[in-house]
Design an enzyme around this catalytic site. Structure first.
Site, PDB file in Angstrom:
ATOM      1  CG  ASN A   1      -2.019   1.015   1.122  1.00 36.23           C
ATOM      2  OD1 ASN A   1      -2.620   1.184   0.077  1.00 36.23           O
ATOM      3  ND2 ASN A   1      -2.264   1.720   2.204  1.00 36.23           N
TER       4      ASN A   1
ATOM      5  CE1 TYR B   1       0.213   7.529  -7.299  1.00 41.99           C
ATOM      6  CE2 TYR B   1      -1.867   7.772  -8.470  1.00 41.99           C
ATOM      7  CZ  TYR B   1      -1.163   7.405  -7.337  1.00 41.99           C
ATOM      8  OH  TYR B   1      -1.835   6.898  -6.249  1.00 41.99           O
TER       9      TYR B   1
ATOM     10  CB  SER C   1      -5.057   4.971  -7.097  1.00 41.51           C
ATOM     11  OG  SER C   1      -4.586   5.451  -8.340  1.00 41.51           O
TER      12      SER C   1
ATOM     13  CB  ALA D   1       2.604   4.913 -16.626  1.00 37.93           C
TER      14      ALA D   1
ATOM     15  CE  LYS E   1      -0.248   3.994  -7.313  1.00 39.97           C
ATOM     16  NZ  LYS E   1       0.158   3.167  -6.188  1.00 39.97           N
TER      17      LYS E   1
END
Length: 98
Positions: A17, A77, A64, A79, A81
């Site tokens: 996480n 970000y 996310s 790419a 995720k």
């Protein structure tokens, strides 16, 4: 990890996480958000895999909403995720059918 194994005699669950959002330091962001998920997942799989003497377990990889569609101001970000989602899907299928 060694302390966890010694204390609890195994691993039952992993929650990947940890995440940062820093487009200007994109290499650090990739390292933490994607490479971290991959490295720790493979490490824990060595300990929970029943065919290797583990007792099984659960791995939860958090992406996310950016893993499902683009965040226009955060292309790196987004790419990453997408990568977390794809990696998780591939690992899940591989583990089920291997």
């Amino acid at each position: 990890m060694v302390k966890t194994l010694e204390t609890f005699r195994g691993i039952d669950i992993l929650s990947n996480n940890a995440s940062i959002l820093n487009e200007s330091e994109w290499e650090k962001t990739v390292s933490i958000n994607l490479l971290g998920v991959i490295k720790v997942t493979y490490l824990v799989l060595q300990h929970i895999n029943k065919s290797d003497g583990g007792r099984g377990g659960v791995i939860v990889n958090t992406a996310s909403i950016a893993g499902l569609g683009p965040l226009l101001h955060c292309p790196v970000y987004t790419a990453i995720k997408h990568g977390v989602v794809g990696f998780t899907q591939a690992i899940a299928v591989r583990k089920v059918f291997s």
